[in-house]
Design a protein around this motif. Structure first.
Motif, short mmCIF file in Angstrom:
data_model
loop_
_atom_site.label_atom_id
_atom_site.label_comp_id
_atom_site.label_asym_id
_atom_site.label_seq_id
_atom_site.Cartn_x
_atom_site.Cartn_y
_atom_site.Cartn_z
N GLY A 105 0.96 -1.61 -0.04
CA GLY A 105 0.05 -0.49 0.13
C GLY A 105 0.88 0.67 0.00
O GLY A 105 0.58 2.14 -0.35
N ALA A 106 2.55 1.31 0.89
CA ALA A 106 2.86 2.28 0.66
C ALA A 106 3.80 2.44 -0.39
O ALA A 106 3.42 3.46 -0.97
N THR A 107 4.04 1.15 -0.66
CA THR A 107 4.88 1.71 -1.39
C THR A 107 4.15 2.19 -3.03
O THR A 107 4.71 3.11 -3.65
N GLY A 108 3.24 1.81 -3.36
CA GLY A 108 2.34 2.15 -4.48
C GLY A 108 1.93 3.30 -4.13
O GLY A 108 2.02 3.62 -5.72
N THR A 109 1.22 3.96 -3.26
CA THR A 109 0.62 5.43 -3.23
C THR A 109 2.54 6.55 -3.74
O THR A 109 1.92 7.00 -4.32
N ILE A 110 2.95 6.29 -3.02
CA ILE A 110 5.11 6.59 -3.30
C ILE A 110 4.56 7.22 -4.62
O ILE A 110 4.86 8.09 -5.47
#
Length: 475
Positions: free
Chosen positions: A23-28
């Motif tokens: 979730g975090a890496t996809g958003t960034i």
């Protein structure tokens, strides 16, 4: 730490960790792609950043001396640290000289690299992290797992529990009714840190960049905690890797555009703090900068590997790496995780330990890390380069038969007449070895080769001989 394959296997078994990371890496990734896509000259900006860093590294001795002179003239003091132990001793002595027993810290990869917090704790000095993610890691008795977002492996519910359980023992406690709402979590951290900011007399920072011409240090951050640490205390100590230099202020034009876009997906970072020496009545009145080597000159001596020192710690390579996204940063056993850590850590620490030997293999070599790097570090090529080094170190010295064979081959291939003679001998001897167009079983130890390989017999006539003969016939 175990070797990467073992640590990665354990991480892959943690489904919550994989969910948090994805979730975090996809958003960034999405944010970065959007703001980079706005620039028509991104490729030129990337090339400029790579050229500036490469030039600086090629003349690092000159720029380091220039930086020291500028800092000294501005009222600061420069200290040189060959390794982590020396850097920790310098910082500890400087803090002790102030009579204080606590420091506030700006997020710094260099101080994590040398384990400064642990060294200060051993000397009876408390070091308080003030970056929100670093605070989460510290209160959770954890280790960073990402260059930009050290607590990326934690979700909001986990952070709430850490705050409620640990804040009271370290200062202002978390509210009893604290929820996992991001606004409430940020407010709890703000209240906890405020008293530390207001009473601290000593601060420790790193730096994103150091400008050689003026002796200026530059910190880019998003929360304002850096600004508090850099302006309120009486004494400021900055630990800076020697590779962080850029020659002039004009060079900052490039990196102030590329770093925010590559790291947080922002056009401009919210806080850019710069300081040059000391100024009477304004900010810290005592300033020290510790220039840290700790393996960097060894990396600089490697003509292939030195490009890893161009890294500006944006973490873009982590956010696109399929290996990092599934294992997280702890599996790398280093403060520098992900693709850049897989090439930087073995150069800084060497490849003596099992974890460091395994890091160059912590990659699929897909090349996504190179595509997003704002200073064009060819990480896939560096991984292959370091894999070669690991294999060479493990292989050890060649046995005398292999050495003799290679020496003979070098002698034959080094002269056209000797090569032609060898080809004629091979053609004459083909009948002794030839079986249905292939080389048959050879006597030991050469049979170890032919048992596992199907090698064609030498041609009846070499190309060289055929070419000479046909040219003579035509003439």
């Amino acid at each position: 730490m175990p070797a990467f394959p073992t640590a990665a296997k354990d991480a892959l078994a943690d489904s919550q960790l994989r969910h948090n990371l994805a979730g975090a890496t996809g958003t960034i990734r999405a944010k970065r792609a959007e703001v980079v896509g706005e620039l028509d000259d991104w490729d030129r900006l990337r090339a400029a950043g790579a050229a500036i860093k490469a030039h600086t590294l090629s003349h690092l001795d000159t720029y380091l001396e220039r930086f020291e002179t500028a800092v000294t003239e501005a009222g600061g003091t420069v200290h040189w640290a060959r390794d982590a132990a020396e850097a920790n001793r310098i910082v500890t002595d400087l803090v002790r000289a102030t009579g204080e027993r606590e420091v506030v810290k700006v997020k710094s990869m260099a101080t994590q690299e040398i384990e400064l917090n642990e060294a200060l704790a051993a000397a009876g000095i408390d070091a308080w992290e003030t970056d929100l993610a670093e605070l989460i890691v510290q209160l959770g008795h954890d280790a960073p797992s990402h260059i930009l977002v050290p607590a990326i492996h934690r979700n909001r519910a986990e952070i709430r529990e850490i705050f409620r359980r640990e804040m009271g023992a370290a200062g202002a406690p978390a509210p009893e009714d604290l929820t996992d709402d991001p606004v409430r979590l940020a407010e709890a951290a703000r209240q906890h840190l405020r008293e530390k900011f207001l009473r601290a007399k000593v601060a420790v920072s790193g730096a994103n960049f150091a400008v050689a011409d003026s002796g200026t240090l530059v910190v880019l951050e998003s929360e304002g905690n850096g600004r508090m640490c850099l302006t309120l205390p009486d004494t400021l100590i900055s630990v800076v890797g020697i590779e962080k230099l850029v020659p002039t202020w004009q060079d900052m034009e490039v990196f102030l555009q590329s770093l925010p876009r590559s790291s947080t997906g922002e056009r401009m970072n919210p806080y850019t703090s710069t300081w040059t020496g000391v100024a009477a009545g304004d900010g810290p009145q005592e300033f020290h900068v510790v220039l840290l080597d700790n393996g960097r000159t060894d990396a600089l001596a490697d003509e292939v590997g030195r490009q890893a020192l161009r890294c500006i710690r944006c973490s873009a390579c982590l956010n696109v790496c399929p290996v990092y996204e599934r294992t997280g940063g702890h599996a790398y056993g280093s403060v520098y995780p992900g693709p850049i850590g897989a090439v930087l850590t073995p150069q800084l620490r060497g490849t003596a330990s099992e974890i460091d030997k395994s890091l160059p293999y912590a990659s699929s070599l897909c090349g996504a890390c190179y595509d997003v790097c704002p200073v064009a570090i060819d990480i896939p090529s560096l991984l292959v380069h370091l894999r070669t080094r690991v294999v060479d170190e493990q292989r050890g010295p060649r046995s005398w038969p292999v050495a003799a064979a290679l020496a003979a081959a070098s002698w034959v291939l080094g002269d056209a007449r000797r090569l032609a003679a060898a080809q004629r001998v091979a053609s004459w001897g083909r009948r002794l070895l030839w079986r249905r167009g292939r080389i048959g079983r050879l006597p030991a130890p050469l049979s170890r080769w032919t048992d596992a390989r199907d090698a064609p017999a030498p041609a009846a006539e070499s190309f060289r001989s055929w070419w000479t003969r046909t040219r003579e016939e035509k003439s």
